[in-house]
Design a protein around this motif. Structure first.
Motif, mmCIF file in Angstrom:
data_model
loop_
_atom_site.group_PDB
_atom_site.id
_atom_site.type_symbol
_atom_site.label_atom_id
_atom_site.label_comp_id
_atom_site.label_asym_id
_atom_site.label_seq_id
_atom_site.Cartn_x
_atom_site.Cartn_y
_atom_site.Cartn_z
ATOM 1 N N UNK A 1 -11.583 120.211 121.694
ATOM 2 C CA UNK A 1 -11.695 121.862 121.829
ATOM 3 C C UNK A 1 -12.851 122.323 120.714
ATOM 4 N N UNK A 2 -13.651 123.168 121.391
ATOM 5 C CA UNK A 2 -14.412 123.902 120.691
ATOM 6 C C UNK A 2 -13.850 125.155 119.915
ATOM 7 N N UNK A 3 -13.394 125.895 120.849
ATOM 8 C CA UNK A 3 -12.330 126.989 120.493
ATOM 9 C C UNK A 3 -11.813 127.756 121.455
ATOM 10 N N UNK A 4 -10.766 128.643 121.404
ATOM 11 C CA UNK A 4 -10.186 129.203 122.391
ATOM 12 C C UNK A 4 -10.468 130.747 122.242
ATOM 13 N N UNK A 5 -10.464 131.714 123.431
ATOM 14 C CA UNK A 5 -10.448 133.302 123.235
ATOM 15 C C UNK A 5 -9.275 133.334 123.812
ATOM 16 N N UNK A 6 -8.402 134.495 123.160
ATOM 17 C CA UNK A 6 -7.089 134.750 123.371
ATOM 18 C C UNK A 6 -7.177 136.209 124.048
ATOM 19 N N UNK A 7 -6.578 136.169 125.302
ATOM 20 C CA UNK A 7 -6.158 137.605 125.896
ATOM 21 C C UNK A 7 -4.629 137.475 126.048
ATOM 22 N N UNK A 8 -4.003 138.550 125.279
ATOM 23 C CA UNK A 8 -2.537 138.548 125.458
ATOM 24 C C UNK A 8 -1.928 137.208 124.977
ATOM 25 N N UNK A 9 -1.189 136.695 125.928
ATOM 26 C CA UNK A 9 -0.388 135.391 125.910
ATOM 27 C C UNK A 9 -1.216 134.304 126.291
ATOM 28 N N UNK B 1 -16.744 118.561 127.012
ATOM 29 C CA UNK B 1 -16.950 117.739 128.280
ATOM 30 C C UNK B 1 -15.595 117.634 129.141
ATOM 31 N N UNK B 2 -14.652 118.255 128.622
ATOM 32 C CA UNK B 2 -13.188 118.554 129.263
ATOM 33 C C UNK B 2 -13.611 119.710 130.225
ATOM 34 N N UNK B 3 -14.303 120.558 129.817
ATOM 35 C CA UNK B 3 -14.374 121.936 130.622
ATOM 36 C C UNK B 3 -13.383 122.953 129.947
ATOM 37 N N UNK B 4 -12.713 123.625 130.865
ATOM 38 C CA UNK B 4 -11.878 124.777 130.471
ATOM 39 C C UNK B 4 -10.457 124.394 130.705
ATOM 40 N N UNK B 5 -9.574 124.699 129.426
ATOM 41 C CA UNK B 5 -8.297 124.588 129.722
ATOM 42 C C UNK B 5 -7.616 125.871 129.231
ATOM 43 N N UNK B 6 -6.864 126.451 130.477
ATOM 44 C CA UNK B 6 -6.164 127.808 130.149
ATOM 45 C C UNK B 6 -4.656 127.355 129.829
ATOM 46 N N UNK B 7 -4.355 128.025 128.520
ATOM 47 C CA UNK B 7 -3.085 127.569 127.939
ATOM 48 C C UNK B 7 -2.142 128.698 127.728
ATOM 49 N N UNK B 8 -1.077 128.729 128.008
ATOM 50 C CA UNK B 8 0.116 129.751 127.893
ATOM 51 C C UNK B 8 0.493 129.672 126.582
ATOM 52 N N UNK B 9 0.110 130.681 125.718
ATOM 53 C CA UNK B 9 0.895 130.969 124.229
ATOM 54 C C UNK B 9 1.885 131.750 123.930
ATOM 55 N N UNK B 10 2.557 132.076 125.087
ATOM 56 C CA UNK B 10 3.646 133.186 124.811
ATOM 57 C C UNK B 10 4.620 132.438 123.532
#
Length: 418
Positions: free
Chosen positions: A217-225, A233-242
């Motif tokens: 992981x390089x880093x994540x940008x958070x929008x809401x939850x 090299x793994x691309x994009x992972x979208x994570x639910x952080x509620x």
């Protein structure tokens, strides 16, 4: 304009000010907050504070050195707080004298953190420092969250209880996603974590991808939850952080193909249900291939789809110029800064700063550019580095002024003419 660096190329942008950051012209992440720029150094260690209240006359205000063998390349500001990463100084390590070694394979295997307990003693500081910046020019450390491992790489924090970071922890093959409870800034603590299955070697997991790929992981940008995580090299992972204690995956968009790997930013544009996903160029002369910035349709959160790619700078032969040519970073629409779902500000390393209009998401158009001149000297101490600009980070303040760092060239303050 007398005395200011003159660009190798400019279109619809002009320079207002420049700083060598107190003789430490190397910079990675920059945050501009209450009239001061906070810059993490790649090679000079530590971080600097630059007074930019007069953008035409920026002045160094403070320098805070890093702990031995530690870098502070990334940081975040909000209200009276400054969060600064502490991690092993990878580019000072003999293992990474050839930068290809840093961007290839499982970092934890090389650093020695993939095992629960490293065989060699640790001689760096790993974790996240918290500073009080109520006096902007004089940060005072008030808290620290240690981690066992290589350290923290990059943080996302826009105030409130929760921060989010990438962390290289003992027992993992590379950087994973963690949530951080900031309810007491003097005692931040890890609250939850998520990783791609296969990364937790301490638990007996085995990777299912090529050993040559950087699944970190390089880093994540958070929008809401929702966390939009750039996983190299793994691309994009979208994570639910509620539930911050128990993050869970929504979707994983693999990096290859059609992406080129090295995913660095995943920027949500929620008002238009779009994503801008940037893949970082990490090797000289595009040895790692052409890297792109992608526009994705995010109307179905579990199934984002590619819409278009940004055009590549073409007014010069940047591939032959030396150093890295291709995207590195983009302005991330942080609250309190310039926020737009139509204008995207990016850095393209040896091709400088670029601005793109995506009002038509199917056809992004470049509308501004500023390519700094050759740096006066190399601060980059790695062998065989070309003395060319490598524009690193970009930050656009609420008034629209553009701040950009460089690995060797200092802090540039620019104005976009659009």
């Amino acid at each position: 304009m007398i005395g200011l660096p003159q660009p190798d190329f400019a279109h619809n942008m002009r320079i207002l000010g420049h700083s060598d950051q107190g003789g430490r012209p190397d910079g990675v992440q920059v945050m501009v907050h209450r009239g001061f720029a906070y810059v993490g150094h790649m090679f000079s260690k530590g971080f600097s504070v630059i007074d930019v209240r007069d953008p035409k006359n920026p002045k160094p205000a403070a320098y805070l050195p890093a702990s031995p063998n530690t870098w502070n390349i990334h940081l975040q500001t909000h209200d009276d707080l400054l969060l600064v990463i502490n991690a092993r100084d990878m580019f000072a390590a003999a293992e990474f004298a050839d930068e290809k070694a840093y961007y290839k394979g499982q970092l934890g295997q090389v650093v020695g953190t993939a095992q629960k307990k490293a065989e060699a003693p640790r001689n760096w500081t790993a974790g996240m420092a918290v500073y009080d910046i109520s006096n902007p020019a004089s940060p005072k450390q008030i808290g620290f969250m240690p981690v066992e491992g290589g350290g923290i790489h990059r943080i996302w924090y826009t105030g409130g209880r929760w921060a989010y970071a990438s962390a290289l922890l003992d027992g993992f093959t590379d950087y994973i996603f963690i949530t951080i409870d900031m309810s007491d800034p003097t005692q931040p603590r890890e609250a939850g974590r998520w990783w791609i299955p296969g990364m937790n070697t301490a638990a007996g997991e085995q990777i299912s991808w090529s050993p040559a790929a950087r699944y970190g992981l390089h880093h994540a940008i958070i929008n809401g939850d929702t966390a939009y995580a750039a996983w190299r090299d793994a691309g994009m992972v979208v994570i639910d952080v509620k539930d911050r204690a128990k993050p869970k995956m929504i979707v994983h968009r693999d990096g290859i193909p059609p992406f080129g790997g090295g995913t660095h930013n995943c920027l949500p544009l929620p008002d238009r249900q779009l994503l801008v996903v940037l893949d970082e160029a990490v090797l000289d002369h595009q040895e790692d291939g052409v890297k792109n910035i992608w526009v994705m349709d995010n109307r179905v959160a579990s199934d984002p789809k590619i819409v278009s790619t940004f055009p590549q700078p073409a007014e010069a032969d940047y591939k032959a110029k030396g150093g890295h040519f291709g995207p590195h970073n983009l302005h991330e629409n942080r609250p309190g800064t310039f926020v737009s779902s139509e204008l995207i500000f990016t850095t393209f390393q040896n091709a400088g700063v670029r601005v793109f209009d995506i009002r038509d998401e199917n056809k992004p158009i470049e509308t501004g550019a500023w390519v700094p001149p050759q740096p006066a000297r190399l601060v980059d101490h790695r062998p065989n580095r070309a003395r060319v600009i490598q524009s690193a980070d970009i930050f656009v303040d609420k008034a629209g002024l553009v701040y950009s760092t460089d690995y060797n060239g200092g802090l540039y303050i620019l104005e976009y003419g659009g």
